[in-house]
Write an enzyme that holds these catalytic residues in place. Structure first.
Site, PDB file in Angstrom:
ATOM      1  N   ARG A   1     -39.311  17.435  -5.046  1.00  0.00           N
ATOM      2  CA  ARG A   1     -38.983  16.827  -6.350  1.00  0.00           C
ATOM      3  C   ARG A   1     -37.509  16.445  -6.372  1.00  0.00           C
ATOM      4  O   ARG A   1     -37.112  15.439  -6.937  1.00  0.00           O
ATOM      5  CB  ARG A   1     -39.330  17.784  -7.512  1.00  0.00           C
ATOM      6  CG  ARG A   1     -38.827  17.268  -8.843  1.00  0.00           C
ATOM      7  CD  ARG A   1     -39.484  17.886 -10.074  1.00  0.00           C
ATOM      8  NE  ARG A   1     -39.827  19.278  -9.960  1.00  0.00           N
ATOM      9  CZ  ARG A   1     -38.939  20.298  -9.956  1.00  0.00           C
ATOM     10  NH1 ARG A   1     -37.643  20.061 -10.068  1.00  0.00           N
ATOM     11  NH2 ARG A   1     -39.354  21.542  -9.848  1.00  0.00           N
TER      12      ARG A   1
ATOM     13  N   TYR B   1     -40.443  -6.478 -21.816  1.00  0.00           N
ATOM     14  CA  TYR B   1     -41.755  -5.952 -21.439  1.00  0.00           C
ATOM     15  C   TYR B   1     -42.299  -5.047 -22.556  1.00  0.00           C
ATOM     16  O   TYR B   1     -41.559  -4.209 -23.090  1.00  0.00           O
ATOM     17  CB  TYR B   1     -41.626  -5.182 -20.113  1.00  0.00           C
ATOM     18  CG  TYR B   1     -42.863  -4.408 -19.751  1.00  0.00           C
ATOM     19  CD1 TYR B   1     -44.110  -5.033 -19.702  1.00  0.00           C
ATOM     20  CD2 TYR B   1     -42.803  -3.054 -19.464  1.00  0.00           C
ATOM     21  CE1 TYR B   1     -45.262  -4.319 -19.383  1.00  0.00           C
ATOM     22  CE2 TYR B   1     -43.946  -2.335 -19.134  1.00  0.00           C
ATOM     23  CZ  TYR B   1     -45.177  -2.985 -19.107  1.00  0.00           C
ATOM     24  OH  TYR B   1     -46.307  -2.273 -18.804  1.00  0.00           O
TER      25      TYR B   1
ATOM     26  N   ASP C   1     -32.358  -4.753 -16.765  1.00  0.00           N
ATOM     27  CA  ASP C   1     -33.664  -4.709 -16.109  1.00  0.00           C
ATOM     28  C   ASP C   1     -33.765  -5.987 -15.273  1.00  0.00           C
ATOM     29  O   ASP C   1     -33.930  -7.089 -15.812  1.00  0.00           O
ATOM     30  CB  ASP C   1     -34.773  -4.632 -17.168  1.00  0.00           C
ATOM     31  CG  ASP C   1     -36.157  -4.489 -16.530  1.00  0.00           C
ATOM     32  OD1 ASP C   1     -36.333  -4.931 -15.381  1.00  0.00           O
ATOM     33  OD2 ASP C   1     -37.064  -3.953 -17.203  1.00  0.00           O
TER      34      ASP C   1
ATOM     35  N   LYS D   1     -43.081  -4.575  -8.617  1.00  0.00           N
ATOM     36  CA  LYS D   1     -43.185  -6.042  -8.647  1.00  0.00           C
ATOM     37  C   LYS D   1     -42.625  -6.651  -7.353  1.00  0.00           C
ATOM     38  O   LYS D   1     -43.160  -6.400  -6.297  1.00  0.00           O
ATOM     39  CB  LYS D   1     -42.475  -6.546  -9.909  1.00  0.00           C
ATOM     40  CG  LYS D   1     -42.853  -5.786 -11.177  1.00  0.00           C
ATOM     41  CD  LYS D   1     -44.329  -5.919 -11.479  1.00  0.00           C
ATOM     42  CE  LYS D   1     -44.823  -5.314 -12.766  1.00  0.00           C
ATOM     43  NZ  LYS D   1     -44.433  -4.002 -13.156  1.00  0.00           N
TER      44      LYS D   1
HETATM   45  O1  P1T Z   1     -45.043  -0.819 -14.469  1.00  0.00           O
HETATM   46  P1  P1T Z   1     -43.759  -0.103 -14.187  1.00  0.00           P
HETATM   47  O2  P1T Z   1     -43.433   0.022 -12.744  1.00  0.00           O
HETATM   48  O3  P1T Z   1     -43.630   1.188 -14.924  1.00  0.00           O
HETATM   49  O4  P1T Z   1     -42.596  -1.063 -14.738  1.00  0.00           O
HETATM   50  C1  P1T Z   1     -42.405  -1.330 -16.080  1.00  0.00           C
HETATM   51  C2  P1T Z   1     -41.678  -2.632 -16.268  1.00  0.00           C
HETATM   52  C3  P1T Z   1     -40.316  -2.622 -16.509  1.00  0.00           C
HETATM   53  N1  P1T Z   1     -39.623  -3.763 -16.691  1.00  0.00           N
HETATM   54  C4  P1T Z   1     -40.230  -4.962 -16.650  1.00  0.00           C
HETATM   55  C5  P1T Z   1     -39.430  -6.198 -16.877  1.00  0.00           C
HETATM   56  C6  P1T Z   1     -41.602  -5.046 -16.407  1.00  0.00           C
HETATM   57  O5  P1T Z   1     -42.163  -6.260 -16.381  1.00  0.00           O
HETATM   58  C7  P1T Z   1     -42.348  -3.855 -16.233  1.00  0.00           C
HETATM   59  C8  P1T Z   1     -43.823  -3.863 -15.998  1.00  0.00           C
HETATM   60  N2  P1T Z   1     -44.431  -5.059 -16.332  1.00  0.00           N
HETATM   61  C9  P1T Z   1     -45.753  -5.363 -16.201  1.00  0.00           C
HETATM   62  C10 P1T Z   1     -46.672  -4.491 -15.763  1.00  0.00           C
HETATM   63  C11 P1T Z   1     -46.126  -6.738 -16.576  1.00  0.00           C
HETATM   64  O6  P1T Z   1     -47.204  -7.209 -16.204  1.00  0.00           O
HETATM   65  O7  P1T Z   1     -45.323  -7.379 -17.267  1.00  0.00           O
END
Ligand code: P1T
Length: 384
Positions: A50, A102, A174, A199
């Protein structure tokens, strides 16, 4: 290895060295929860997974390298990384966030952290100076998404950081939509960069992971403390997959940008499309900022078909064959999404619509397929 690698080398070599045990060129997947100690405290820098894991360390170093940062920190998801950032603050502290973002980020701020006493102002930052109206001596964080999800608004990172430099506020960006290939927020004055590595960084729609990059020693220590205390860490296999993805980031991004531009231009010229949101258009409100701040305009775009009706948007996404209807973005394959009912459903309709996320809006993550196939797919779906 020279210290300061160019980006296209840093993706492959940055922060990496052959594994000490057998010279493995790729960091091994250290699938272990714990590490043998010869005597209490007699270990080789790793005690419990962890806290640290060598595969995660390799990924954290890679992140630092490609964001030109001193430190990288890996989390179980983009949301877990954002959660760690928000845990830096105390009840009564104030945050100024981009209004379009998001849906999950909005949900985390409003439905979790507001409950613990954080006050959040959602602000349209297309004009950076708007931020000053909300700045006060309680402001501790400016949360910038740029380009925003899904309206593709662009925020001038350098201008916002300049505005808050006399305040005790951190600036977090972000950088998920741009990726470090297109935009490096720390260079523009930000304190924290966040990625949903799920992503573009991992890039193959096969893992969920979050990353932070910072330069400040104390900030790194605070975030590492939260990372270890809260424990939202990724497993070694996910770290490995993300590392592997990062190695081709520059190649993939090049094609994402080329295909994104071709699809945006195709849609803009289509008589049955009302509006296309993409920062590469000269009439995009912050096209000039995007031109300076970003290397190119990315593979994300949103559009509204003529009339903007919900059913029309649903018909289009249902008729696509190569674009898969799915949440997420940034993978090699093209995806289409309906933000109002999918990624942004957690945002109340009135708030959503004020930001432009109408029921007719469709979001595309343009992949790296042959662009002609993508355009033909859109053509047949829009023509139906
Ligand atoms: O899904 P995760 O890895 O927890 O990430 C969250 C997140 C944070 N910031 C942005 C700009 C994002 O687009 C996302 C996740 N977004 C999607 C799943 C989507 O389809 O827009």
């Amino acid at each position: 290895m020279p210290k300061q690698l160019r980006f296209n080398s840093a993706t492959i070599h940055g922060g990496q060295e052959p594994d000490k045990a057998y010279g493995a060129v790729m960091p091994p997947i250290y699938q272990t929860s714990t590490y043998a100690q010869t005597t209490p405290g007699g270990h080789q820098g790793y005690e419990y997974s962890r806290t640290h894991n060598p595969t995660r360390t390799a990924l954290e170093r890679s992140m630092a390298s490609i964001e030109n940062a001193k430190y990288g920190l890996a989390f179980a998801s983009g949301m877990a990384a954002m959660d760690a950032v928000l845990k830096l603050f105390q009840p009564g502290d104030e945050i100024i966030s981009t209004d379009d973002l998001y849906g999950g980020s909005y949900r985390l701020m409003t439905q979790i952290f507001q409950k613990y006493g954080l006050k959040i102002h959602f602000v349209n930052m297309e004009k950076a100076s708007t931020v000053t109206q909300f700045l006060n001596d309680k402001t501790r964080l400016i949360w910038i998404e740029t380009p925003t999800n899904p309206m593709m608004k662009v925020v001038d990172i350098r201008a916002v950081t300049a505005l808050v430099k006399d305040h005790k506020a951190l600036v977090a960006v972000d950088n998920t939509f741009a990726s470090p290939y297109l935009q490096q927020p720390l260079e523009l004055g930000a304190d924290i960069v966040l990625h949903s590595a799920t992503k573009y960084l991992a890039g193959h729609s096969d893992t969920v992971l979050g990353l932070l990059a910072v330069n400040d020693d104390e900030l790194q220590e605070q975030l590492a403390f939260i990372q270890n205390s809260s424990g939202a860490v990724p497993g070694p296999m996910d770290c490995f997959l993300t590392l592997r993805g990062i190695k081709t980031l520059h190649l993939r991004m090049q094609r994402h940008c080329e295909n994104g531009a071709a699809v945006a231009i195709y849609l803009q010229q289509h008589p049955k499309i009302e509006k296309v949101y993409w920062p590469g258009f000269v009439d995009h409100p912050n096209h000039e900022v995007a031109k300076i701040q970003m290397k190119a305009f990315g593979g994300m775009l949103s559009f509204v078909p003529q009339g903007g009706a919900l059913q029309r948007a649903i018909n289009i996404v249902n008729n696509l064959n190569i674009f898969t209807l799915a949440e997420s973005l940034g993978g090699v394959e093209s995806l289409a999404g309906h933000p109002a009912s999918m990624t942004h459903a957690a945002i109340p309709k009135a708030v959503r619509e004020k930001n432009g996320v109408v029921d007719g809006l469709i979001r595309l993550s343009v992949g790296i397929e042959d662009v002609q196939d993508l355009i033909e797919d859109l053509d047949q779906a829009i023509g139906v």
